[in-house]
Design an enzyme around this catalytic site. Structure first.
Site, PDB file in Angstrom:
ATOM      1  N   MET A 123       0.817  -1.321   0.147  1.00 21.87           N
ATOM      2  CA  MET A 123       0.131  -0.070  -0.175  1.00 21.87           C
ATOM      3  C   MET A 123       0.841   1.359  -0.061  1.00 21.87           C
ATOM      4  O   MET A 123       0.441   2.510   0.038  1.00 21.87           O
ATOM      5  CB  MET A 123      -0.970  -0.024   1.101  1.00 21.87           C
ATOM      6  CG  MET A 123      -2.194  -1.168   1.200  1.00 21.87           C
ATOM      7  SD  MET A 123      -3.309  -0.497  -0.111  1.00 21.87           S
ATOM      8  CE  MET A 123      -3.787   1.115   0.688  1.00 21.87           C
ATOM      9  N   PRO A 125       3.154   2.761  -1.920  1.00 21.87           N
ATOM     10  CA  PRO A 125       2.855   3.610  -3.216  1.00 21.87           C
ATOM     11  C   PRO A 125       1.736   4.594  -3.162  1.00 21.87           C
ATOM     12  O   PRO A 125       1.637   6.028  -3.439  1.00 21.87           O
ATOM     13  CB  PRO A 125       3.224   2.813  -4.317  1.00 21.87           C
ATOM     14  CG  PRO A 125       3.637   1.690  -4.152  1.00 21.87           C
ATOM     15  CD  PRO A 125       3.289   1.344  -2.603  1.00 21.87           C
ATOM     16  N   TYR A 126       0.669   4.021  -2.716  1.00 20.49           N
ATOM     17  CA  TYR A 126      -0.649   4.638  -2.714  1.00 20.49           C
ATOM     18  C   TYR A 126      -0.676   5.781  -1.642  1.00 20.49           C
ATOM     19  O   TYR A 126      -1.170   6.636  -1.830  1.00 20.49           O
ATOM     20  CB  TYR A 126      -1.847   3.559  -2.629  1.00 20.49           C
ATOM     21  CG  TYR A 126      -3.231   4.224  -2.296  1.00 20.49           C
ATOM     22  CD1 TYR A 126      -4.044   4.809  -3.380  1.00 20.49           C
ATOM     23  CD2 TYR A 126      -3.817   4.176  -1.023  1.00 20.49           C
ATOM     24  CE1 TYR A 126      -5.145   5.228  -3.131  1.00 20.49           C
ATOM     25  CE2 TYR A 126      -5.021   4.781  -0.890  1.00 20.49           C
ATOM     26  CZ  TYR A 126      -5.774   5.127  -1.653  1.00 20.49           C
ATOM     27  OH  TYR A 126      -6.961   5.850  -1.460  1.00 20.49           O
ATOM     28  N   LEU A 127      -0.010   5.236  -0.502  1.00 19.42           N
ATOM     29  CA  LEU A 127      -0.189   6.132   0.696  1.00 19.42           C
ATOM     30  C   LEU A 127       0.817   7.363   0.438  1.00 19.42           C
ATOM     31  O   LEU A 127       0.542   8.424   0.749  1.00 19.42           O
ATOM     32  CB  LEU A 127       0.079   5.269   2.010  1.00 19.42           C
ATOM     33  CG  LEU A 127      -1.017   4.286   2.293  1.00 19.42           C
ATOM     34  CD1 LEU A 127      -0.639   3.586   3.701  1.00 19.42           C
ATOM     35  CD2 LEU A 127      -2.285   4.727   2.844  1.00 19.42           C
ATOM     36  N   LYS A 130      -1.129   9.742  -1.688  1.00 15.03           N
ATOM     37  CA  LYS A 130      -1.888  10.580  -0.930  1.00 15.03           C
ATOM     38  C   LYS A 130      -1.244  11.406   0.038  1.00 15.03           C
ATOM     39  O   LYS A 130      -1.771  12.736   0.109  1.00 15.03           O
ATOM     40  CB  LYS A 130      -2.891   9.498  -0.193  1.00 15.03           C
ATOM     41  CG  LYS A 130      -3.705   8.777  -1.134  1.00 15.03           C
ATOM     42  CD  LYS A 130      -4.870   9.655  -1.659  1.00 15.03           C
ATOM     43  CE  LYS A 130      -5.891   8.795  -2.459  1.00 15.03           C
ATOM     44  NZ  LYS A 130      -6.767   9.725  -3.142  1.00 15.03           N
TER      45      LYS A 130
END
Length: 211
Positions: A123, A125-127, A130
Protein backbone atom coordinates in the site's frame (compact mmCIF):
# COMPACT_ATOMS: atom_id res chain seq x y z
CA UNK A 1 -24.28 30.99 -7.15
CA UNK A 2 -22.60 28.06 -5.46
CA UNK A 3 -21.46 25.33 -7.85
CA UNK A 4 -19.46 22.28 -6.82
CA UNK A 5 -16.99 20.59 -9.16
CA UNK A 6 -16.83 16.85 -8.51
CA UNK A 7 -13.60 15.37 -9.84
CA UNK A 8 -14.00 11.64 -10.30
CA UNK A 9 -17.79 11.84 -10.51
CA UNK A 10 -18.18 8.48 -12.25
CA UNK A 11 -16.38 6.51 -9.53
CA UNK A 12 -18.08 4.46 -6.86
CA UNK A 13 -18.14 7.28 -4.32
CA UNK A 14 -18.19 10.11 -6.84
CA UNK A 15 -21.39 8.94 -8.51
CA UNK A 16 -23.17 8.74 -5.16
CA UNK A 17 -21.94 12.22 -4.23
CA UNK A 18 -23.15 13.61 -7.55
CA UNK A 19 -26.64 12.16 -7.19
CA UNK A 20 -26.92 13.29 -3.58
CA UNK A 21 -25.92 16.81 -4.56
CA UNK A 22 -28.54 16.87 -7.29
CA UNK A 23 -31.20 15.41 -5.00
CA UNK A 24 -30.49 18.29 -2.61
CA UNK A 25 -30.94 20.87 -5.35
CA UNK A 26 -27.26 21.82 -5.50
CA UNK A 27 -25.57 22.92 -8.70
CA UNK A 28 -22.87 20.43 -9.64
CA UNK A 29 -20.32 20.03 -12.40
CA UNK A 30 -19.22 16.44 -12.91
CA UNK A 31 -15.73 15.96 -14.35
CA UNK A 32 -15.46 12.57 -16.04
CA UNK A 33 -13.48 10.99 -18.83
CA UNK A 34 -16.60 9.43 -20.37
CA UNK A 35 -19.99 11.05 -19.77
CA UNK A 36 -21.81 7.82 -20.68
CA UNK A 37 -20.78 6.52 -17.23
CA UNK A 38 -23.19 9.06 -15.73
CA UNK A 39 -26.16 8.00 -17.85
CA UNK A 40 -27.99 6.81 -14.73
CA UNK A 41 -27.44 10.07 -12.81
CA UNK A 42 -30.37 12.45 -13.12
CA UNK A 43 -30.80 16.10 -12.21
CA UNK A 44 -31.60 19.48 -13.75
CA UNK A 45 -28.72 21.23 -11.97
CA UNK A 46 -25.99 19.00 -13.40
CA UNK A 47 -23.32 20.00 -15.91
CA UNK A 48 -20.89 17.43 -17.28
CA UNK A 49 -17.36 18.14 -18.44
CA UNK A 50 -15.44 15.42 -20.25
CA UNK A 51 -11.68 15.54 -19.68
CA UNK A 52 -8.75 13.23 -19.00
CA UNK A 53 -7.01 13.89 -15.68
CA UNK A 54 -3.66 13.15 -17.31
CA UNK A 55 -4.19 16.07 -19.68
CA UNK A 56 -5.36 19.70 -19.29
CA UNK A 57 -8.61 19.91 -17.31
CA UNK A 58 -8.41 23.45 -15.95
CA UNK A 59 -11.47 24.57 -17.92
CA UNK A 60 -13.68 22.39 -15.70
CA UNK A 61 -13.15 24.81 -12.79
CA UNK A 62 -14.78 27.76 -14.56
CA UNK A 63 -17.89 28.98 -12.74
CA UNK A 64 -17.30 26.69 -9.76
CA UNK A 65 -16.90 27.83 -6.17
CA UNK A 66 -16.02 24.52 -4.51
CA UNK A 67 -14.21 21.29 -5.41
CA UNK A 68 -14.60 17.71 -4.25
CA UNK A 69 -11.66 15.57 -5.39
CA UNK A 70 -12.76 11.96 -5.20
CA UNK A 71 -10.83 10.57 -8.16
CA UNK A 72 -8.64 7.52 -7.74
CA UNK A 73 -6.61 5.20 -9.90
CA UNK A 74 -8.40 2.11 -8.61
CA UNK A 75 -7.13 -0.99 -6.90
CA UNK A 76 -6.35 -2.93 -10.09
CA UNK A 77 -3.90 -0.40 -11.56
CA UNK A 78 -0.17 -0.10 -11.12
CA UNK A 79 2.03 2.48 -9.41
CA UNK A 80 2.18 4.52 -12.63
CA UNK A 81 -1.54 5.30 -12.54
CA UNK A 82 -1.36 5.92 -8.81
CA UNK A 83 1.24 8.61 -9.43
CA UNK A 84 -0.68 10.14 -12.32
CA UNK A 85 -4.12 10.27 -10.68
CA UNK A 86 -3.80 10.08 -6.89
CA UNK A 87 -0.75 12.36 -6.80
CA UNK A 88 -0.26 14.42 -9.93
CA UNK A 89 -3.91 15.03 -10.86
CA UNK A 90 -4.69 15.89 -7.24
CA UNK A 91 -1.82 18.39 -7.09
CA UNK A 92 -2.83 19.94 -10.41
CA UNK A 93 -6.41 20.20 -9.16
CA UNK A 94 -5.23 22.28 -6.22
CA UNK A 95 -3.26 24.50 -8.59
CA UNK A 96 -6.26 24.99 -10.87
CA UNK A 97 -8.44 25.66 -7.83
CA UNK A 98 -6.12 28.40 -6.63
CA UNK A 99 -6.06 29.98 -10.08
CA UNK A 100 -9.87 30.04 -10.14
CA UNK A 101 -10.21 31.33 -6.57
CA UNK A 102 -12.07 28.23 -5.34
CA UNK A 103 -13.54 28.86 -1.89
CA UNK A 104 -13.28 25.32 -0.48
CA UNK A 105 -11.33 22.27 -1.65
CA UNK A 106 -12.44 18.90 -0.25
CA UNK A 107 -9.88 16.15 -0.78
CA UNK A 108 -10.64 12.46 -0.32
CA UNK A 109 -7.42 10.98 0.99
CA UNK A 110 -6.90 7.77 2.97
CA UNK A 111 -6.28 6.50 6.45
CA UNK A 112 -2.53 6.04 6.76
CA UNK A 113 -1.68 8.98 4.51
CA UNK A 114 -0.22 10.77 7.53
CA UNK A 115 2.49 8.11 7.92
CA UNK A 116 2.89 6.04 4.72
CA UNK A 117 5.93 4.14 5.97
CA UNK A 118 3.78 2.58 8.69
CA UNK A 119 1.43 1.02 6.15
CA UNK A 120 1.75 -2.40 4.51
CA UNK A 121 4.40 -2.61 1.77
CA UNK A 122 1.91 -3.13 -1.01
CA UNK A 123 0.00 0.00 0.00
CA UNK A 124 2.95 2.35 0.38
CA UNK A 125 3.02 3.75 -3.19
CA UNK A 126 -0.66 4.68 -2.81
CA UNK A 127 -0.20 6.12 0.68
CA UNK A 128 2.85 8.14 -0.39
CA UNK A 129 0.86 9.57 -3.31
CA UNK A 130 -1.98 10.54 -0.97
CA UNK A 131 0.45 12.00 1.55
CA UNK A 132 2.18 14.19 -1.02
CA UNK A 133 -1.12 15.33 -2.55
CA UNK A 134 -2.40 16.27 0.90
CA UNK A 135 0.78 18.21 1.66
CA UNK A 136 0.52 20.08 -1.63
CA UNK A 137 -3.04 21.11 -0.82
CA UNK A 138 -2.09 22.17 2.71
CA UNK A 139 0.66 24.41 1.33
CA UNK A 140 -1.54 25.84 -1.44
CA UNK A 141 -3.16 28.52 0.70
CA UNK A 142 -6.63 27.24 -0.19
CA UNK A 143 -9.35 26.67 2.39
CA UNK A 144 -9.40 22.87 2.57
CA UNK A 145 -10.89 19.81 4.18
CA UNK A 146 -8.94 16.57 3.88
CA UNK A 147 -11.04 13.49 4.60
CA UNK A 148 -9.18 10.26 5.36
CA UNK A 149 -11.68 7.40 5.43
CA UNK A 150 -10.90 3.95 6.71
CA UNK A 151 -11.09 0.81 4.58
CA UNK A 152 -14.05 1.15 2.23
CA UNK A 153 -16.96 -1.28 1.98
CA UNK A 154 -19.96 -1.50 -0.34
CA UNK A 155 -22.46 -2.10 2.48
CA UNK A 156 -25.55 0.06 2.83
CA UNK A 157 -25.06 3.39 4.56
CA UNK A 158 -25.12 3.09 8.33
CA UNK A 159 -25.54 6.79 9.10
CA UNK A 160 -23.25 6.55 12.11
CA UNK A 161 -19.68 7.84 12.27
CA UNK A 162 -16.49 8.21 14.28
CA UNK A 163 -13.31 10.21 13.87
CA UNK A 164 -11.40 8.06 16.37
CA UNK A 165 -9.27 5.36 14.77
CA UNK A 166 -10.25 1.94 16.20
CA UNK A 167 -7.47 -0.08 17.84
CA UNK A 168 -8.66 -3.16 15.94
CA UNK A 169 -7.79 -2.65 12.25
CA UNK A 170 -10.72 -4.82 11.21
CA UNK A 171 -13.05 -2.16 12.66
CA UNK A 172 -11.37 0.75 10.87
CA UNK A 173 -13.92 0.67 8.05
CA UNK A 174 -16.62 2.85 6.53
CA UNK A 175 -19.12 2.35 3.75
CA UNK A 176 -18.70 4.24 0.50
CA UNK A 177 -22.27 5.43 0.91
CA UNK A 178 -21.41 7.01 4.26
CA UNK A 179 -18.32 8.69 2.79
CA UNK A 180 -20.55 10.16 0.09
CA UNK A 181 -22.93 11.48 2.75
CA UNK A 182 -20.00 13.06 4.60
CA UNK A 183 -18.73 14.78 1.45
CA UNK A 184 -22.12 16.29 0.72
CA UNK A 185 -22.31 17.46 4.35
CA UNK A 186 -18.90 19.11 4.02
CA UNK A 187 -19.94 20.77 0.78
CA UNK A 188 -22.73 22.52 2.66
CA UNK A 189 -20.57 23.46 5.64
CA UNK A 190 -19.70 27.15 6.01
CA UNK A 191 -16.78 26.70 8.40
CA UNK A 192 -13.78 28.84 7.49
CA UNK A 193 -11.08 26.85 9.26
CA UNK A 194 -9.31 24.10 7.34
CA UNK A 195 -9.18 20.61 8.82
CA UNK A 196 -8.00 17.03 8.38
CA UNK A 197 -10.33 14.27 9.56
CA UNK A 198 -10.16 10.51 9.67
CA UNK A 199 -13.59 8.93 9.26
CA UNK A 200 -15.00 5.54 10.19
CA UNK A 201 -18.37 4.06 10.93
CA UNK A 202 -19.14 4.50 14.63
CA UNK A 203 -21.76 5.81 17.00
CA UNK A 204 -21.94 9.55 16.29
CA UNK A 205 -23.73 11.81 13.85
CA UNK A 206 -21.95 13.67 11.05
CA UNK A 207 -22.49 16.94 12.89
CA UNK A 208 -20.83 15.57 16.02
CA UNK A 209 -17.85 14.28 14.06
CA UNK A 210 -17.28 17.00 11.46
CA UNK A 211 -18.04 20.05 13.58
Amino acid sequence: MQRTLIIGASGQIGKQVTQLMLDGGHFATALVRDKSKLSDVQGNTLSIVEADLTEDFGHAFEGCTEVIFVAGSGGDTGADKTLLIDLWAACRSADYAKKHAIQHFIMVSSIGADAPSNGPNEMQPYLVAKHMADEHLIRSGLHYTILRPGSLTNDDAKGSFSDERPKDKSEAVITRADVAQALVYLAGDNRQDSMIKELFNGGKTLTEVLR
